[in-house]
Motif scaffolding. Structure first.
Motif, short mmCIF file in Angstrom:
data_model
loop_
_atom_site.label_atom_id
_atom_site.label_comp_id
_atom_site.label_asym_id
_atom_site.label_seq_id
_atom_site.Cartn_x
_atom_site.Cartn_y
_atom_site.Cartn_z
N ALA A 77 -29.22 36.41 -10.99
CA ALA A 77 -29.21 37.81 -11.43
C ALA A 77 -28.06 38.58 -10.78
CB ALA A 77 -30.55 38.46 -11.09
N ALA A 78 -27.74 38.24 -9.53
CA ALA A 78 -26.69 38.96 -8.81
C ALA A 78 -25.31 38.70 -9.40
CB ALA A 78 -26.70 38.56 -7.34
N ARG A 79 -25.16 37.63 -10.16
CA ARG A 79 -23.86 37.28 -10.71
C ARG A 79 -23.70 37.64 -12.18
NH1 ARG A 79 -22.98 31.13 -9.47
NH2 ARG A 79 -21.06 31.61 -10.63
N LEU A 80 -24.72 38.24 -12.76
CA LEU A 80 -24.65 38.55 -14.19
C LEU A 80 -23.59 39.61 -14.48
CD1 LEU A 80 -28.39 38.69 -15.36
CD2 LEU A 80 -26.70 36.90 -15.80
N ALA A 81 -22.86 39.40 -15.56
CA ALA A 81 -21.89 40.38 -16.05
C ALA A 81 -22.21 40.69 -17.51
CB ALA A 81 -20.48 39.82 -15.93
N PRO A 82 -21.88 41.89 -17.99
CA PRO A 82 -22.24 42.25 -19.36
C PRO A 82 -21.43 41.54 -20.43
CG PRO A 82 -20.99 44.01 -18.31
CD PRO A 82 -21.28 43.01 -17.25
N SER A 83 -20.23 41.04 -20.06
CA SER A 83 -19.34 40.45 -21.06
C SER A 83 -19.05 38.99 -20.75
CB SER A 83 -18.02 41.21 -21.13
OG SER A 83 -18.24 42.57 -21.44
N ALA A 84 -18.80 38.22 -21.82
CA ALA A 84 -18.51 36.80 -21.67
C ALA A 84 -17.09 36.59 -21.15
CB ALA A 84 -18.68 36.10 -23.01
N LEU A 124 -29.58 38.07 -21.26
CA LEU A 124 -29.61 38.82 -20.00
C LEU A 124 -28.22 39.16 -19.49
CD1 LEU A 124 -32.44 36.78 -18.23
CD2 LEU A 124 -32.66 38.87 -19.58
N GLY A 125 -27.23 38.37 -19.86
CA GLY A 125 -25.87 38.62 -19.39
C GLY A 125 -25.08 37.33 -19.39
N HIS A 126 -23.96 37.35 -18.68
CA HIS A 126 -23.04 36.22 -18.66
C HIS A 126 -22.61 35.94 -17.22
CE1 HIS A 126 -22.82 38.01 -22.66
NE2 HIS A 126 -22.52 36.80 -23.10
N VAL A 127 -22.26 34.68 -16.97
CA VAL A 127 -21.73 34.29 -15.66
C VAL A 127 -20.40 33.60 -15.87
CG1 VAL A 127 -23.91 34.16 -14.45
CG2 VAL A 127 -23.08 32.17 -15.73
#
Length: 362
Positions: free
Chosen positions: A273-280, A355-358
């Motif tokens: 979760a701490a590494r999630l970013a909104p964009s790929a 949920l987001g992107h890593v």
């Protein structure tokens, strides 16, 4: 022992059937109670069907205690309808409430046993108040102590009992007058996990044997998961979500419910979760959650293996709630696989959330 017909017919698959729902043991309609300008109950509407175990859950200060006091007539609402077995109790005098209160048994968090009375006398106390002669009320008390597994403690005093045994005495006392409704007010909060499990199993067994309706007031979602048929979530004096336990646990909608479930429901690991970013990113992965119920929960991942390449399970699994498989999975997969994944999930009715992107492997 066989389950009484009226108890068995009251709840099916976690939902009261039409016959039971037509004659609820408890019906609240737009119940309101203010303390000064603060709304403790802000338009509560709720029913509890005959033979049902309903878990009412909420944080401290949500309105649970005020609601339970209104149900047993200790608190008067400002407005609204409170029916117990079809009788509106809101306008009743204290004298008129007495026979109705005998239809309601109470189980308390801290047991509320009288230390100077024996176990059997504690159980028989409601019958003494109701005017039963001593021989009959003690016979009833011993019958109930046998039901809760404390036959050998009849002549003991509360100080000689463990916390779990004291709560069993409290349950026996609540059943003394053959109530239609049991109100359990945080009955397991003072007990250790093992004892809590045994008390919840006892309540479930009593519900099945006697067909008694139980309203569990608690702040513990694990209690609801183990014993309730249906759950209602209260927040700031309002019911914000309700439904069969399996349904609410598998796909909570209200923010309050999600927060209360956070300790008992699988969640995305913190380091991910701490590494999630909104964009790929060009070489990154997409992180998704999948919620699914029914037999297909167990076959979801093997099915994905034949259709999507490069996905990985980060966390999650399948549990059984109310005899239904409930799955919650967190996957990492290529962004290009999203459309294929969505198409794969449509027939199962699963809920997918991105949920987001890593940026790289997690």
């Amino acid at each position: 022992m066989p389950v009484p017909a009226d108890a068995a017919s009251g709840v099916a698959d976690g939902v009261p059937n039409q016959s039971a729902a037509a004659k609820p043991v408890v019906r609240l309609d737009d119940v309101r109670r203010h303390f000064g300008t603060t709304p403790a109950l802000d338009g509560i509407s709720l029913t509890v069907a005959k033979g049902e175990i309903l878990g009412l859950i909420g944080r401290s200060g949500a309105g649970k205690s005020t609601l339970i006091r209104c149900l047993n007539g200790l608190e008067r609402p400002d407005s609204g309808v409170i029916e117990i077995e079809g009788s509106d109790i809101v306008g009743l005098s204290e004298e008129q409430l007495q026979p109705l209160r005998r239809r309601i048994g109470m189980i308390f968090q801290h047991f509320n046993l009288l230390s100077a009375k024996t176990v059997e006398d504690n159980v028989a106390l409601p019958l003494k108040i109701a005017g039963w002669d001593r021989a009959k009320r003690l016979a009833r008390a011993r019958e109930l102590l046998d039901l809760v597994g404390l036959t050998d403690k009849a002549r003991a005093y509360p100080r000689a009992l463990s916390g779990g045994q004291k709560q069993r005495v409290g349950i026996a006392r609540a059943l003394a007058a053959n109530p239609a409704l049991i109100l359990s007010d945080e009955a397991t909060s003072a007990l250790d996990p093992e004892t809590t499990g045994s008390i919840l199993a006892l309540l479930k067994d009593i519900n099945a044997r006697l067909g008694v309706t139980i309203l569990l007031i608690t702040h513990e979602m694990e209690v609801v998961r183990q014993v309730a048929d249906r759950v209602a979530v209260i927040d700031k004096g309002r019911i914000v979500e309700e439904g069969p336990v399996w349904s609410v646990f598998s796909r909570p909608e209200a923010d309050t419910t999600k927060a209360l479930l956070s300790g008992v429901r699988a969640s995305l690991p913190r380091h991910v979760a701490a590494r999630l970013a909104p964009s790929a990113t060009a070489r990154g992965e997409m992180i998704v959650s999948i919620d699914i119920t029914g037999p297909q929960a167990a076959t979801l991942l093997p099915g994905l293996a034949t259709e999507i390449a490069g996905w990985r399970l980060i966390h999650g699994g399948v549990e059984t709630i109310q005899e239904r498989p409930v799955g919650r999975f967190f996957l990492a997969l290529p962004v290009s696989s999203l459309a294929t994944l969505q198409a794969h999930l449509v027939p199962s009715g699963a809920h997918l959330e991105v949920l987001g992107h890593v940026a790289d492997d997690v």
